[in-house]
Design a protein around this motif. Structure first.
Motif, PDB file in Angstrom:
ATOM      1  N   GLU A 283     -22.061 -18.137  -5.396  1.00  0.00           N
ATOM      2  CA  GLU A 283     -23.087 -18.856  -6.381  1.00  0.00           C
ATOM      3  C   GLU A 283     -21.996 -20.892  -5.744  1.00  0.00           C
ATOM      4  O   GLU A 283     -21.292 -20.697  -6.510  1.00  0.00           O
ATOM      5  CB  GLU A 283     -23.725 -18.788  -7.196  1.00  0.00           C
ATOM      6  CG  GLU A 283     -23.930 -17.612  -7.150  1.00  0.00           C
ATOM      7  CD  GLU A 283     -25.468 -18.026  -5.710  1.00  0.00           C
ATOM      8  OE1 GLU A 283     -26.249 -16.524  -5.737  1.00  0.00           O
ATOM      9  OE2 GLU A 283     -26.156 -18.418  -5.361  1.00  0.00           O
ATOM     10  N   GLN A 284     -22.525 -21.158  -4.607  1.00  0.00           N
ATOM     11  CA  GLN A 284     -22.581 -23.188  -4.514  1.00  0.00           C
ATOM     12  C   GLN A 284     -23.301 -23.922  -4.699  1.00  0.00           C
ATOM     13  O   GLN A 284     -24.150 -23.054  -3.766  1.00  0.00           O
ATOM     14  CB  GLN A 284     -21.294 -22.691  -3.812  1.00  0.00           C
ATOM     15  CG  GLN A 284     -20.204 -24.126  -3.157  1.00  0.00           C
ATOM     16  CD  GLN A 284     -19.600 -24.039  -2.746  1.00  0.00           C
ATOM     17  OE1 GLN A 284     -19.650 -23.314  -1.847  1.00  0.00           O
ATOM     18  NE2 GLN A 284     -18.671 -25.617  -2.845  1.00  0.00           N
ATOM     19  N   ASP A 285     -24.003 -24.564  -5.452  1.00  0.00           N
ATOM     20  CA  ASP A 285     -24.901 -25.788  -5.343  1.00  0.00           C
ATOM     21  C   ASP A 285     -24.928 -26.554  -4.074  1.00  0.00           C
ATOM     22  O   ASP A 285     -23.050 -26.698  -3.835  1.00  0.00           O
ATOM     23  CB  ASP A 285     -24.082 -26.735  -6.456  1.00  0.00           C
ATOM     24  CG  ASP A 285     -25.385 -27.340  -6.537  1.00  0.00           C
ATOM     25  OD1 ASP A 285     -25.940 -27.922  -7.431  1.00  0.00           O
ATOM     26  OD2 ASP A 285     -26.368 -27.637  -4.924  1.00  0.00           O
TER      27      ASP A 285
ATOM     28  N   THR B 249     -20.725 -27.126  -0.845  1.00  0.00           N
ATOM     29  CA  THR B 249     -21.368 -28.171  -1.298  1.00  0.00           C
ATOM     30  C   THR B 249     -20.914 -29.633  -0.150  1.00  0.00           C
ATOM     31  O   THR B 249     -19.869 -29.816  -0.114  1.00  0.00           O
ATOM     32  CB  THR B 249     -20.995 -28.773  -2.617  1.00  0.00           C
ATOM     33  OG1 THR B 249     -21.356 -27.444  -3.502  1.00  0.00           O
ATOM     34  CG2 THR B 249     -21.874 -29.933  -3.346  1.00  0.00           C
TER      35      THR B 249
END
Lengths: 113, 110
Positions: free
Chosen positions: B5-7, B104
């Motif tokens: 998961e990565q913003d 991101t």
């Protein structure tokens, strides 16, 4: 030295046509990978070659997709009967033997109309 | 739930700021962690590579891995407008496919 190269850089094709995408890895790199990058999807693994063998083809989305590698060097990814959902950037990466870092080419942007 | 998961951002900072980029992951078997930078319409460029837990520094860039928390970070000191790009974390368990975060997008304003 020369990096990973891919051709063509852009390809526009009509739905139903076959396309071939080429990857020239860094000289001496034994491992070669194909990934697909779609908008908002990130990079998706397609297939991995060690030499000319493909021990992991688990990412190929359908039997319309195939890939081969010859002479432990150049690889070709073939998509048959292209569909609009195949539109994406196809990226190739290579790495030396038993090294984890992967080095990417500039990609081929495929647009299926 | 995705494995990594990565913003997606965008993360906007002024020039000279310290930037912190992060990823979390769920697969405890991941051992090798990489950060890539990708400029628009270019291929990903390898920035940093670390094995297991710990820190690694390269110029203005520092990569941190905390395997107990399944959390990795990339810090950029003295950020420059030329650092504006999408930063992708990637990881694997061995000599095989990388599993990527979605990236991101970083914007550094002069």
């Amino acid at each position: 030295g020369a990096g990973v190269s891919q051709s063509p850089s852009n390809k526009v094709t009509e739905k139903g046509k076959d396309v071939e995408l080429r990857c020239d890895p860094i000289s001496g790199h034994t491992a070669l990978y194909w990934y697909r990058q779609s908008l908002g999807q990130g990079l998706e693994f397609l297939i991995y070659f060690q030499g000319n063998s493909a021990p992991d083809k688990s990412g190929l989305p359908s039997d319309r997709f195939s890939a081969e590698r010859t002479g432990g060097s150049v690889s070709t990814l073939t998509i048959q009967r292209t569909q609009q959902e195949d539109s994406a950037v196809y990226l190739c990466a290579s790495s030396p033997s038993r090294v984890h870092e992967q080095y990417f080419g500039p990609g081929t942007r495929l647009t299926v109309t | 739930q995705k494995e990594v998961e990565q913003d997606p951002g965008p993360l906007s900072v002024p020039e000279g700021a310290i930037v912190s980029l992060n990823c979390t992951y769920s697969n405890s078997a991941f051992q090798y962690f990489m950060w890539y930078r990708q400029y628009s319409r270019k291929g990903p460029e390898l920035l940093m590579y670390t094995y297991s837990s710990g820190n690694k520094e390269d110029g203005r860039f520092t990569a941190q891995v905390d395997k107990s928390s399944k959390y990795i970070s990339l810090f950029i000191r003295d950020s420059q407008p030329s650092d504006s790009a999408t930063y992708l974390c990637a990881m694997n368990t061995g000599f095989q496919k990388l599993v990527f975060g979605t990236g991101t997008r970083l914007l550094v304003s002069p």
